[in-house]
Design an enzyme around this catalytic site. Structure first.
Site, short mmCIF file in Angstrom:
data_model
loop_
_atom_site.label_atom_id
_atom_site.label_comp_id
_atom_site.label_asym_id
_atom_site.label_seq_id
_atom_site.Cartn_x
_atom_site.Cartn_y
_atom_site.Cartn_z
N GLY A 26 -10.86 -2.76 -6.40
CA GLY A 26 -10.28 -1.53 -5.83
C GLY A 26 -10.88 -0.26 -6.39
N ASP B 48 -13.18 -8.79 -0.42
CA ASP B 48 -11.75 -8.74 -0.08
C ASP B 48 -11.04 -9.62 -1.10
OD1 ASP B 48 -9.19 -9.12 0.88
OD2 ASP B 48 -9.83 -9.23 2.98
N SER C 98 3.06 -1.41 -10.84
CA SER C 98 3.73 -0.21 -10.33
C SER C 98 5.13 -0.16 -10.93
CB SER C 98 3.82 -0.28 -8.80
OG SER C 98 4.77 0.66 -8.33
N TYR D 141 6.03 -4.28 -1.05
CA TYR D 141 5.21 -3.75 -2.16
C TYR D 141 5.83 -4.04 -3.52
CZ TYR D 141 2.68 -0.25 -4.96
OH TYR D 141 1.95 0.39 -5.93
N ALA E 194 8.00 -6.21 -4.31
CA ALA E 194 8.06 -7.67 -4.51
C ALA E 194 6.71 -8.20 -4.98
CB ALA E 194 8.48 -8.36 -3.21
N LYS F 194 4.39 -6.53 -6.58
CA LYS F 194 4.07 -6.04 -7.93
C LYS F 194 4.91 -6.79 -8.99
CE LYS F 194 0.94 -2.93 -6.99
NZ LYS F 194 -0.43 -3.00 -7.56
N1 LIG Z 1 -0.97 6.15 -6.63
C1 LIG Z 1 0.18 5.81 -7.22
O1 LIG Z 1 1.11 6.63 -7.39
C2 LIG Z 1 0.39 4.41 -7.73
C3 LIG Z 1 1.56 4.15 -8.40
C4 LIG Z 1 1.78 2.87 -8.89
C5 LIG Z 1 0.81 1.89 -8.71
N2 LIG Z 1 -0.32 2.16 -8.04
C6 LIG Z 1 -1.28 1.06 -7.90
O2 LIG Z 1 -2.57 1.48 -8.30
C7 LIG Z 1 -3.57 0.78 -7.56
C8 LIG Z 1 -4.52 1.79 -6.94
O3 LIG Z 1 -3.79 2.66 -6.11
P1 LIG Z 1 -4.41 4.04 -5.55
O4 LIG Z 1 -3.29 5.00 -5.47
O5 LIG Z 1 -5.63 4.40 -6.30
O6 LIG Z 1 -4.75 3.59 -4.05
P2 LIG Z 1 -6.05 3.79 -3.16
O7 LIG Z 1 -5.65 3.41 -1.78
O8 LIG Z 1 -6.63 5.14 -3.40
O9 LIG Z 1 -7.06 2.72 -3.75
C9 LIG Z 1 -6.90 1.34 -3.53
C10 LIG Z 1 -8.28 0.70 -3.52
O10 LIG Z 1 -8.10 -0.70 -3.31
C11 LIG Z 1 -9.01 -1.13 -2.30
N3 LIG Z 1 -8.48 -2.29 -1.63
C12 LIG Z 1 -7.35 -2.38 -0.89
N4 LIG Z 1 -7.21 -3.63 -0.40
C13 LIG Z 1 -8.27 -4.35 -0.86
C14 LIG Z 1 -8.70 -5.69 -0.70
N5 LIG Z 1 -8.02 -6.57 0.06
N6 LIG Z 1 -9.83 -6.10 -1.33
C15 LIG Z 1 -10.54 -5.24 -2.09
N7 LIG Z 1 -10.20 -3.95 -2.25
C16 LIG Z 1 -9.08 -3.51 -1.65
C17 LIG Z 1 -9.16 0.09 -1.38
O11 LIG Z 1 -10.34 0.02 -0.59
C18 LIG Z 1 -9.17 1.24 -2.39
O12 LIG Z 1 -10.47 1.51 -2.87
C19 LIG Z 1 -2.83 -0.06 -6.53
O13 LIG Z 1 -2.72 -1.39 -6.98
C20 LIG Z 1 -1.45 0.59 -6.47
O14 LIG Z 1 -0.47 -0.32 -6.09
C21 LIG Z 1 -0.56 3.40 -7.54
#
Ligand SMILES: NC(=O)c1ccc[n+]([C@@H]2O[C@H](COP(=O)([O-])OP(=O)(O)OC[C@H]3O[C@@H](n4cnc5c(N)ncnc54)[C@H](O)[C@@H]3O)[C@@H](O)[C@H]2O)c1
Length: 251
Positions: free
Chosen positions: A14, A64, A142, A155, A157, A159
């Protein structure tokens, strides 16, 4: 003083965008060679180019995480390029906001296949290398795993399931020298995922007034803690989920 991760190899799922991208940059800036495993070809390749031009070696592999064969291919490319893996960051994830009555089975299955099965496939592909290097796994969970969200159950669930997996891995692989921990961020302003839950400025202002440090989290906040947990200087921390929320939960 030398850079903390000089000579180390960090695989970050990611990492094309958002929190994962910042984590990849910070590992690279501290000397690590970085592998970006993400399904976004365009942004993943662009992020890798940026890292290469600013720092050292970086490989993008279109992956993926819900596909085990993709993860095996990513592992193969990583070993061909860098010969080992020291750090695995499980960041890839998706979020949907539908309330329970509106969630289709397809949405449920898609969330679980990326956010939970995606952890299984990724760890399965890389764990033997991490045992050899006595490495570290950091999972980006999360705060909603413990608290739930205002909308959407698939979501939190997924995490909460991920945190269970992390604790099991910590017990099984700790004796072989692998550190496994999680970070539970809340309200990190990536400009994307947070707006799923707080779509208007009014909603954002209302939640800001409930965060004791009076700011939203940044991708740097999450990356700083990720590097701390990946650092073997801190290896007595094992099987933990660290809440990163500016005090929102205690408030
Ligand atoms: N932003 C927040 O407030 C927040 C809070 C708690 C947890 N998170 C967690 O942090 C992580 C990153 O979140 P973010 O806010 O940077 O989101 P984001 O959407 O900016 O980044 C997510 C990344 O994951 C990649 N991705 C998604 N599905 C994929 C798959 N099947 N295979 C490979 N890559 C995949 C996307 O292309 C993207 O680059 C996530 O796991 C999210 O649940 C975010």
């Amino acid at each position: 003083m030398g850079r903390r991760f000089e000579g180390k190899v960090a695989v970050v799922t990611g990492a094309a965008h958002g929190i994962g991208k910042q984590i990849a940059f910070q590992f690279a800036s501290e000397g690590a060679n970085v592998v970006i495993a993400d399904y976004n070809q365009e942004q993943g390749a662009a992020t890798a180019d940026e890292i290469v031009s600013s720092y050292a070696r970086c490989l993008f592999v279109k992956t993926d995480v819900s596909s085990y064969s993709d993860m095996e291919a990513a592992r193969k490319r990583t070993i061909e390029e860098f010969g080992k893996v020291d750090i695995l960051v499980l960041d890839a994830g998706v979020a949907f906001k539908n309330r329970f009555q509106d969630i289709s089975l397809d949405e449920w299955n898609r969330t679980l296949s990326i956010n939970l099965t995606g952890l299984f496939t990724t760890v399965k592909a890389f764990i033997d290398d991490l045992v050899v290097s006595k490495g570290s796994i950091v999972y980006i969970s999360s705060g909603s795993a413990a608290s739930g969200t205002g909308g959407g159950v698939s979501y939190p669930a997924s995490k909460a399931g991920g945190e269970g997996l992390i604790r099991g891995l910590a017990k099984e692989f700790g004796p072989q020298g692998v550190n496994v921990n999680a970070i539970a961020p809340r309200l990190i302003d990536t400009g994307a995922m947070m707006r799923v839950n707080y779509p208007t400025q009014e909603a954002l202002d209302a939640v800001l007034s409930k965060i004791p440090v009076r700011r939203f989290g940044t991708t740097e906040d999450v990356a700083n803690l990720t590097l701390f947990l990946a650092d073997k200087a801190n290896s007595y921390i094992q099987g933990q989920t660290i809440l990163l929320d500016g005090g929102r939960t205690v408030a």
